[in-house]
Design an enzyme around this catalytic site. Structure first.
Site, PDB file in Angstrom:
ATOM      1  N   GLU A  70      44.017  37.758  44.945  1.00  0.00           N
ATOM      2  CA  GLU A  70      44.614  37.538  46.275  1.00  0.00           C
ATOM      3  C   GLU A  70      45.836  38.438  46.466  1.00  0.00           C
ATOM      4  O   GLU A  70      46.042  39.028  47.534  1.00  0.00           O
ATOM      5  CB  GLU A  70      44.994  36.063  46.441  1.00  0.00           C
ATOM      6  N   GLU A 108      47.346  39.761  35.552  1.00  0.00           N
ATOM      7  CA  GLU A 108      47.805  41.098  35.981  1.00  0.00           C
ATOM      8  C   GLU A 108      47.944  41.173  37.505  1.00  0.00           C
ATOM      9  O   GLU A 108      47.788  42.242  38.112  1.00  0.00           O
ATOM     10  CB  GLU A 108      46.850  42.209  35.491  1.00  0.00           C
ATOM     11  N   GLY A 141      57.627  28.568  36.948  1.00  0.00           N
ATOM     12  CA  GLY A 141      57.850  28.479  38.384  1.00  0.00           C
ATOM     13  C   GLY A 141      57.795  29.798  39.111  1.00  0.00           C
ATOM     14  O   GLY A 141      58.147  29.888  40.291  1.00  0.00           O
ATOM     15  N   HIS A 192      19.098  33.734  32.216  1.00  0.00           N
ATOM     16  CA  HIS A 192      18.714  33.140  30.938  1.00  0.00           C
ATOM     17  C   HIS A 192      18.309  31.674  31.068  1.00  0.00           C
ATOM     18  O   HIS A 192      17.870  31.080  30.078  1.00  0.00           O
ATOM     19  CB  HIS A 192      19.882  33.241  29.947  1.00  0.00           C
ATOM     20  N   LEU A 243      56.569  38.276  31.493  1.00  0.00           N
ATOM     21  CA  LEU A 243      57.023  38.297  32.881  1.00  0.00           C
ATOM     22  C   LEU A 243      56.874  36.926  33.530  1.00  0.00           C
ATOM     23  O   LEU A 243      57.833  36.365  34.052  1.00  0.00           O
ATOM     24  CB  LEU A 243      56.239  39.342  33.679  1.00  0.00           C
ATOM     25  N   GLN A 292       9.493  40.995  40.716  1.00  0.00           N
ATOM     26  CA  GLN A 292      10.246  41.911  41.571  1.00  0.00           C
ATOM     27  C   GLN A 292      11.578  41.306  42.005  1.00  0.00           C
ATOM     28  O   GLN A 292      12.584  42.019  42.131  1.00  0.00           O
ATOM     29  CB  GLN A 292       9.422  42.300  42.790  1.00  0.00           C
ATOM     30  N   ILE A 352      51.768  33.587  27.847  1.00  0.00           N
ATOM     31  CA  ILE A 352      52.041  34.854  27.178  1.00  0.00           C
ATOM     32  C   ILE A 352      50.999  35.119  26.090  1.00  0.00           C
ATOM     33  O   ILE A 352      50.920  34.403  25.084  1.00  0.00           O
ATOM     34  CB  ILE A 352      53.464  34.878  26.581  1.00  0.00           C
TER      35      ILE A 352
END
Length: 383
Positions: A365, A361, A127, A336, A123, A276, A155
């Site tokens: 935003e 995906e 641009g 760590h 997809l 704690q 891709i």
């Protein structure tokens, strides 16, 4: 939704066992050598993970979206990069299963479900990223064929995949002029850019897909002319859930690593886990992951039920879970200390892999734009 049946638990445990045996032990090496483990992908497919929510008559598993997010969470505990590619492959298979003719389904899906053929989703363009409706790749009808010309960017699987689901313009500007095509790898005029040098996701290739007068049969048009954008967006609803699940799984793996390290490491005469301040961080990390998981399952159930608010919920889950997974992994790395920055501990890889989930995906935003439009339209989430 929240109490798993024996079958649902078995599905999740199968995915977790696979991740523990085949993904986790190899994840750092695959990342460092940029190895794409096709043989391991086919092992996953043998367990039904090549067509998770594809119908069974063509080799799919016929499961629900709710099952799939549980599967991808477990796979991502072993390697978010490989889990994410399997998600993309499943998105391609689902689109062909849902929008293809019986002939198209029989032609493409058995090999996709077995992962004898791998799939890529095309997809994004150089641009046209977030503004997907502005894509410029063209498909021109020429007798019994379409001729495709254009470039797709970022891709996943490109060059290694065998089947490319390409969105191309067959009509006027805008979303209604876009159509979807199944393009085989051996098509004349199809080529690929160099494997991108990336921050993360190194265990799967990312390349440009370049089409220079690629001819495909008119029978490879999926869902009719002008329906490509709708197909792409509907596919992304599930893709967003799966990438969100991969973030939860990666974050969960990071939390487990952090707990193990804090339990073993001593400072100032006591195990770090006795602090704690660190206990509070662990509590917040678990709480945030559980909240993300709950929203994710809620959105997956809405997609299964074709609920009116499914798009909003998928966007919410994607935004929240990908932000949460990254932040949990980043905090685990911090716990760590300098060791978190070393590749052998596996934390820095998880952080790098999860960072891109906030972008692909649909960027987070854009997820906010989707949700905001719904809120402004008066859909404020009533029960």
């Amino acid at each position: 939704m929240f109490t798993l049946t024996d079958d649902e638990r078995a599905i999740s445990e199968t995915a977790r066992d696979f991740a523990d045996e085949f993904l986790a032990p190899n994840a750092v090496e695959w990342d460092q050598t940029k190895h794409f483990p096709v043989d391991v992908l086919r092992k996953a497919a043998a367990l039904g993970m090549g067509g998770i929510y594809v119908r069974e008559d063509v080799g799919g598993s016929g499961l629900r979206r709710l099952d799939s997010v549980r599967i991808f969470e477990q796979l991502a505990t072993g390697d978010p990069s490989i889990a994410a590619y399997i998600s993309i492959h499943n998105m391609v298979a689902w689109m062909i299963d849902t929008y293809g003719t019986d002939e198209q389904r029989r032609q493409w899906l058995p090999d996709l479900c077995s992962m004898e053929r791998l799939g890529s989703y095309c997809l994004t363009e150089p641009g046209a990223g977030s503004d997907a409706a502005a894509l410029a790749t063209k498909a021109v009808r020429d007798g019994d064929e379409y001729v495709l010309t254009g470039v797709k960017q970022f891709i996943s699987g490109a060059g290694a995949s065998d089947v490319y689901l390409v969105m191309a313009r067959t009509g006027d500007a805008g979303a209604r002029g876009i159509s979807a095509f199944v393009v085989p790898k051996d098509s004349a005029g199809l080529s690929f850019g160099a494997n991108e040098k990336k921050m993360g996701w190194n265990a799967q290739p990312t390349r440009q897909v370049i089409m220079d007068g690629v001819r495909v049969p008119a029978a490879n048009l999926l869902g009719g002319e002008g329906n490509g954008f709708r197909i792409a967006m509907n596919g992304l609803n599930g893709g967003r859930l799966n990438i969100a699940a991969c973030s939860v799984g990666g974050g969960q793996a990071a939390l487990v690593k952090a707990l193990g390290y804090l339990s073993e490491r001593r400072a100032f005469g006591a195990p770090l886990v006795d602090s704690q301040a660190l206990q509070f961080q662990l509590a917040d990390m678990r709480t945030e992951l559980e909240a993300a998981r709950t929203l994710l399952w809620r959105a997956a159930s809405a997609l299964d039920d074709d609920a009116p608010d499914k798009v909003d919920l998928c966007a919410m889950a994607k935004r929240f879970a990908t932000d949460t997974g990254f932040e949990v992994a980043n905090r685990a790395l911090q716990m760590h200390g300098g060791y978190g920055y070393l590749s052998e501990y596996g934390l820095e890889k998880i952080v790098r892999d999860l960072r891109v989930h906030q972008i692909l995906e649909g960027t987070n935003e854009i997820m906010r734009v989707v949700v905001a439009r719904s809120v402004i339209a008066g859909k404020v989430g009533t029960v």
